[in-house]
Design a protein around this motif. Structure first.
Motif, PDB file in Angstrom:
ATOM      1  N   TYR A  65      36.596  44.179  37.759  1.00  0.00           N
ATOM      2  CA  TYR A  65      36.488  42.845  38.352  1.00  0.00           C
ATOM      3  C   TYR A  65      37.847  42.182  38.211  1.00  0.00           C
ATOM      4  CZ  TYR A  65      34.977  37.922  38.633  1.00  0.00           C
ATOM      5  OH  TYR A  65      34.830  36.606  38.953  1.00  0.00           O
ATOM      6  N   ASP A  83      39.015  39.167  39.934  1.00  0.00           N
ATOM      7  CA  ASP A  83      39.218  37.754  40.269  1.00  0.00           C
ATOM      8  C   ASP A  83      39.735  36.976  39.069  1.00  0.00           C
ATOM      9  OD1 ASP A  83      38.186  38.555  42.606  1.00  0.00           O
ATOM     10  OD2 ASP A  83      36.424  37.236  42.594  1.00  0.00           O
ATOM     11  N   ALA A 124      37.347  42.754  33.105  1.00  0.00           N
ATOM     12  CA  ALA A 124      37.759  41.622  33.918  1.00  0.00           C
ATOM     13  C   ALA A 124      39.270  41.460  33.796  1.00  0.00           C
ATOM     14  CB  ALA A 124      37.048  40.364  33.455  1.00  0.00           C
ATOM     15  N   ILE A 162      28.268  37.443  36.273  1.00  0.00           N
ATOM     16  CA  ILE A 162      29.405  38.273  36.684  1.00  0.00           C
ATOM     17  C   ILE A 162      29.199  39.712  36.224  1.00  0.00           C
ATOM     18  CG2 ILE A 162      31.874  38.694  36.293  1.00  0.00           C
ATOM     19  CD1 ILE A 162      32.305  35.702  36.335  1.00  0.00           C
ATOM     20  N   HIS A 204      28.452  43.366  38.551  1.00  0.00           N
ATOM     21  CA  HIS A 204      29.410  44.470  38.529  1.00  0.00           C
ATOM     22  C   HIS A 204      28.915  45.675  37.754  1.00  0.00           C
ATOM     23  CE1 HIS A 204      31.748  41.061  39.912  1.00  0.00           C
ATOM     24  NE2 HIS A 204      32.507  41.956  40.521  1.00  0.00           N
TER      25      HIS A 204
END
Ligand code: SF4
Ligand code: SF4
Lengths: 219, 412
Positions: free
Chosen positions: B293, B295, B323, B404, B408
């Motif tokens: 992920y 972002d 992340a 989140i 994922h």
């Protein structure tokens, strides 16, 4: 009996007795209160209560960066007069003589010039603390009689001590008597006012250290 | 309205337990705690200084202790009224003040105790008290009754095509909910379910004990606090689960994990984990397979999970290696700034204006990271931030850590 004899004799004896019994009473009556047992499950890997108590004490010696300290000046100033007082009480030859009379142990003193310097710095620092207390809006609101009176009985011995050492403002014997009387006042007030924090700081920091430590909080 | 000053004093004095008294006696009135408090920092009003919030308790204590009572003034109805907003509206029990206090005084826990005295006197914000009573009478502060829960769970299971077991016999893990999620962010529930299913956990919801927010605790209503805890504990005991998982809610975690056994007076027969702790465990055990992920975002620590809960590291562990766009704000983790809505402040209408203003601190923190996206692991924080975001017309995005992660998961 001269003023000095009174100060050296009954005054300081009574003051020491009130100090010792008072501190003892405050501590016993505090530590004798019921204590809530913490039944929550400790975090796995948390340090022992003893280690956490020490950790709590050490941790609160300073302020973590970024938390939002109200006044760095006040924090440093606090250290200045606390250390200054310690240097004067435990470093001045005459004080060491007095302490040896009480406890039977002595140690070498610091030169009078250093003690005088420490005295002047401490006095200035205490005055700065008072000015801040009397002018800062937060401190004005939260200050009570206890705060001002505790300031007074802490500052008078420093002031009278400096005057006595410098032979300023009167005959030495009178200055010395006033100095001893001001110390007696401090000792008598100690257990009843906020000067007790000198003892309680070990209790509260340790307890916070223990309760945060068992949760595994890392600060 | 009658104010029962006697009940308040009785309640103060019933709490004169050693550590509380040490804290009350130790304050040196240095004022260092002022700027650590988001409310003082926002309003600049000296009344909002954390140490000042404790004055009535210190007074009540001193007036009965010889010889401190020589110097003590009596506590009056006026005091209770004057301090009400300090004990409720402007303290989220976030614990920041303790960190700067040279004496290490735990102001948040004293405020929690003080609320009991106000509640016993018949005081306290009406809406907070109503939230507590609703929890007792209807199972949840926000109307999440048993039927509604079943309804929601069935709807979500259907909509998101995810298995969400209710009262499943033989489950090892019992998942609880926060009604804030269930009513405002329902996808959070299915997100938790997806993660647990993905990891092959044998889990269930219980219709007998599901609401983990505890407004009884926050309102100073010890009776309701115990009732709310009791429902979950009974349900977990009956189901024989080993683990109770608290959803994205900071105070729910703090109350169940660190106060539950003390309120009930016996150790809990199961372990209590916050959902971030549980997800971290699944990851540690190799049961979580995540798609990367990227972002950009920053993470808001719920105070009760990190500073007062000791679980700050677990959220980071989940994000680590997964992340890549994660950037810490400053200060963070145990030193984070509160969202403004903890301690039940979220539920107090009259407190809204100041807490919205206080949220500016958070906005500035997020802006400084340049990510523009704020992720949290507390539905109460999220709701607070959502409302304050509207107040400020702020363009930042708000998300949930669990959602989140759920979005994922690798297909298995
Ligand atoms: S616990 Fe948080 S909100 Fe309450 S007084 Fe301390 S800093 Fe302020
Ligand atoms: S920082 Fe601690 S000792 Fe100083 S005023 Fe605040 S609570 Fe009291």
């Amino acid at each position: 009996m001269s003023l000095l004899d009174f100060a050296r004799g009954p005054a300081i004896t009574v003051a020491l007795a009130v100090f010792c019994l008072g501190v003892l009473w405050r501590l016993i009556s505090l530590l004798g209160l019921p204590r809530a047992k913490d039944r929550s499950m400790r975090r796995a890997g948390a340090s022992s209560d003893f280690a956490n108590a020490i950790g709590g004490f050490v941790r609160h010696l300073w302020v973590p960066k970024g938390i939002g300290l109200t006044s760095r000046f006040a924090m440093i100033n606090g250290y200045v007069f606390h250390l200054g007082l310690a240097v004067i009480v435990f470093g001045f030859a005459q004080h060491i003589l007095f302490l040896r009379g009480l406890f039977g142990v002595g140690w070498p003193g610091l030169p009078t010039s250093i003690i005088t310097l420490a005295g002047v710095v401490t006095l200035a620092s205490l005055i700065a603390a008072l000015v801040r207390r009397a002018t800062n809006p937060v401190l004005k609101l939260i200050s009570t009689f206890n705060d001002y009176f505790s300031w007074l009985v802490t500052t008078l011995p420093v002031l009278t001590g400096l005057l006595a050492v410098a032979h300023l403002g009167g005959p030495y014997e009178t200055l010395l008597a006033l100095h001893i009387l001001s110390v007696a006042a401090l000792l008598i007030w100690f257990p009843f006012g906020k000067l007790m924090h000198a003892v309680l700081v070990f209790v509260t920091r340790a307890e916070t250290g223990i309760s945060y430590g068992r949760r595994g909080v890392k600060i | 309205m009658t104010i029962d000053i006697k009940a308040a004093t009785r309640s103060f004095l019933a709490q004169t337990e050693e550590h509380l008294v040490s804290y009350l006696e130790a304050c040196v009135h240095c004022g260092q705690c002022a700027d650590a408090c988001l409310f003082y920092r926002t309003s600049g009003d000296p009344r909002h200084t954390p140490a000042y919030k404790l004055f009535p308790l210190a007074r009540a204590y001193r007036q009965q202790k010889w010889p401190l009572n020589w110097f003590a003034c009596k506590i009056t109805e006026g005091d209770l009224l004057e301090w009400e907003d300090l004990i409720f509206d402007t303290c989220t029990m976030c614990g920041r003040c303790t960190e700067v206090c040279p004496m290490g005084i735990d102001i948040a826990s004293i405020v929690g105790q003080a609320r009991k005295a106000w509640a016993d006197a018949g005081l306290g914000p009406r809406d907070l008290m109503a939230a507590a009573e609703n929890s007792r009478d209807h199972g949840s502060p926000l109307g999440l009754t048993q039927e509604k829960l079943v309804d929601r769970v069935e709807w979500l299971a259907d909509d998101d095509e995810v298995d969400m077991p209710l009262d499943k016999p033989g489950a090892e893990v019992m998942l609880t909910v926060s009604s804030i999620e269930a009513m405002k962010y329902p996808k959070s529930l299915s997100a938790m379910a997806k993660i647990l299913n993905h990891a092959g956990v044998n889990w269930t919801f219980s219709t007998h004990g599901y609401e983990s927010t505890n407004f009884g605790f926050l309102a100073g209503r010890s009776d309701i606090a115990a009732t709310m805890l009791g429902r979950i504990v009974d349900a977990a005991e009956q189901a024989g689960v080993k683990t109770v998982v608290i959803p994205e809610c900071g105070h729910a975690y703090g109350v169940m994990r660190w106060s539950g056994a003390n309120i009930l007076g016996r150790p809990l027969p199961f372990e209590v984990l916050h959902i971030t702790e549980y997800i971290a465990r699944l990851k540690r055990e190799g049961k979580l397979k995540l798609k990367p992920y990227a972002d950009p975002f920053t993470y808001h620590d719920p105070c009760q999970v990190s500073r007062r809960g000791g679980a700050a590291a677990d959220a980071r562990y989940i994000l680590d290696g997964f992340a890549t766009g994660f950037k810490e704000m400053t200060p963070t983790a145990e030193l984070n700034w509160c969202c403004g809505g903890g301690g039940g402040v979220q539920a107090m209408e009259r407190a809204a204006d100041l807490r919205h203003k206080a949220f500016k601190i958070k906005i500035d923190q997020v802006e400084a990271t340049g990510t523009g996206r704020l992720v949290s692991a507390c539905a109460n924080c999220r709701l607070t931030m959502d409302e304050s975001k509207t107040y400020w017309n702020w363009g930042g995005a708000l998300e949930s850590l669990v959602e989140i992660v759920a979005d994922h998961l690798e297909d298995v």
